[in-house]
Design a protein around this motif. Sequence first.
Motif, PDB file in Angstrom:
ATOM      1  N   ALA A  39       0.804  -1.075  -0.068  1.00 37.80           N
ATOM      2  CA  ALA A  39      -0.341   0.065  -0.324  1.00 37.80           C
ATOM      3  C   ALA A  39       0.493   1.488  -0.189  1.00 37.80           C
ATOM      4  CB  ALA A  39      -0.902   0.004   0.973  1.00 37.80           C
ATOM      5  N   ALA A  40       2.496   1.260   0.793  1.00 34.48           N
ATOM      6  CA  ALA A  40       3.068   2.033   0.149  1.00 34.48           C
ATOM      7  C   ALA A  40       3.895   2.748  -0.835  1.00 34.48           C
ATOM      8  CB  ALA A  40       4.654   1.513   1.305  1.00 34.48           C
ATOM      9  N   THR A  41       3.559   3.799  -0.971  1.00 33.85           N
ATOM     10  CA  THR A  41       4.740   4.726  -2.438  1.00 33.85           C
ATOM     11  C   THR A  41       6.516   4.328  -2.327  1.00 33.85           C
ATOM     12  OG1 THR A  41       5.108   6.265  -1.504  1.00 33.85           O
ATOM     13  CG2 THR A  41       3.077   6.311  -3.083  1.00 33.85           C
ATOM     14  N   PRO A  42       7.290   3.775  -3.596  1.00 30.77           N
ATOM     15  CA  PRO A  42       8.310   2.715  -2.914  1.00 30.77           C
ATOM     16  C   PRO A  42       8.870   4.288  -2.450  1.00 30.77           C
ATOM     17  CG  PRO A  42       7.541   2.871  -5.390  1.00 30.77           C
ATOM     18  CD  PRO A  42       6.452   3.670  -4.632  1.00 30.77           C
ATOM     19  N   GLU A  43       8.702   5.283  -2.235  1.00 27.91           N
ATOM     20  CA  GLU A  43       9.763   6.341  -0.826  1.00 27.91           C
ATOM     21  C   GLU A  43       9.319   5.695   0.492  1.00 27.91           C
ATOM     22  OE1 GLU A  43       7.563   7.518  -3.860  1.00 27.91           O
ATOM     23  OE2 GLU A  43       9.262   8.078  -5.508  1.00 27.91           O
ATOM     24  N   GLN A  44       8.339   5.757   0.451  1.00 29.19           N
ATOM     25  CA  GLN A  44       7.293   5.231   2.045  1.00 29.19           C
ATOM     26  C   GLN A  44       7.693   4.112   2.009  1.00 29.19           C
ATOM     27  OE1 GLN A  44       2.474   5.794   1.237  1.00 29.19           O
ATOM     28  NE2 GLN A  44       2.128   7.594   2.609  1.00 29.19           N
ATOM     29  N   GLN A  45       8.135   3.619   1.257  1.00 28.00           N
ATOM     30  CA  GLN A  45       8.986   2.140   1.678  1.00 28.00           C
ATOM     31  C   GLN A  45      10.594   2.305   1.829  1.00 28.00           C
ATOM     32  OE1 GLN A  45       8.421  -0.733  -1.027  1.00 28.00           O
ATOM     33  NE2 GLN A  45       6.236  -1.236  -1.463  1.00 28.00           N
ATOM     34  N   ALA A  46      11.455   2.995   1.565  1.00 25.87           N
ATOM     35  CA  ALA A  46      12.324   3.206   1.570  1.00 25.87           C
ATOM     36  C   ALA A  46      12.169   3.858   3.187  1.00 25.87           C
ATOM     37  CB  ALA A  46      13.432   4.183   0.655  1.00 25.87           C
ATOM     38  N   GLU A  47      11.426   5.141   3.294  1.00 28.69           N
ATOM     39  CA  GLU A  47      11.554   5.845   5.017  1.00 28.69           C
ATOM     40  C   GLU A  47      11.192   4.798   5.557  1.00 28.69           C
ATOM     41  OE1 GLU A  47       8.962   9.727   6.363  1.00 28.69           O
ATOM     42  OE2 GLU A  47       8.717   8.896   4.862  1.00 28.69           O
ATOM     43  N   PHE A  48      10.271   3.821   5.808  1.00 30.87           N
ATOM     44  CA  PHE A  48       9.944   3.300   6.871  1.00 30.87           C
ATOM     45  C   PHE A  48      11.065   1.790   7.099  1.00 30.87           C
ATOM     46  CE2 PHE A  48       5.726   5.115   6.558  1.00 30.87           C
ATOM     47  CZ  PHE A  48       5.887   5.429   8.361  1.00 30.87           C
ATOM     48  N   LYS A  49      12.049   1.641   6.264  1.00 34.99           N
ATOM     49  CA  LYS A  49      12.826   0.807   5.716  1.00 34.99           C
ATOM     50  C   LYS A  49      13.768   1.263   6.549  1.00 34.99           C
ATOM     51  CE  LYS A  49      12.029  -2.051   1.491  1.00 34.99           C
ATOM     52  NZ  LYS A  49      13.313  -2.773   0.530  1.00 34.99           N
TER      53      LYS A  49
END
Length: 190
Positions: free
Chosen positions: A150-160
């Motif tokens: 559900a997350a954008t690639p930017e959000q995925q990178a931020e939460f990783k």
Amino acid sequence: MARIVEHLSVEELEARYRAAREVTEARHYQAIWLLAQGRTFLEVGEVLAFAPRWVEELAARYNALGPEALGDQRRRNGRAASLLRADVLAALAERLCALPDDGGLWSGAKVAAWMARYLGLEHVHPQRGWEALKRIEWSLQAPRPRHARAATPEQQAEFKGGSRPLSLRPKRRIPTGRSRSGRRTSTASA
């Protein structure tokens, strides 16, 4: 036996006692109602778990001022809130669009300092700043995505974010004990 001035009849006191919405008000009306029936201060105090002296004070207050003297009197102690008015909160919401004067993030203390300047006061307690932030429902926090897709690639990178191990030393496979009086010993050598 206590003397109760007949501001209200015994029936009216009972009706107000049974209809009271507030616990304190109900107990006060019950005390005056019981006193009006001819009970003593001691009896009423035992029934309601009040000190007899407090029942006397309550009766004196009722005799002097009438039914308005009953109930929780603390609600009329203060004054209307003067800091967190609608105009101040609207100006604060507009001000929060920009960074604070010293940079960084907005905090309760920074908002309180801004409010003091805005209102022309010498000092505003930091708690009022925090309450103002809560009142306008302001927060820097962003909700975490429901799941990774559900997350954008930017959000995925931020939460990783890899967490580093606490120690770079490899963990021991064999537990060892320590002798409190001598050199190290190993349970494997036994």
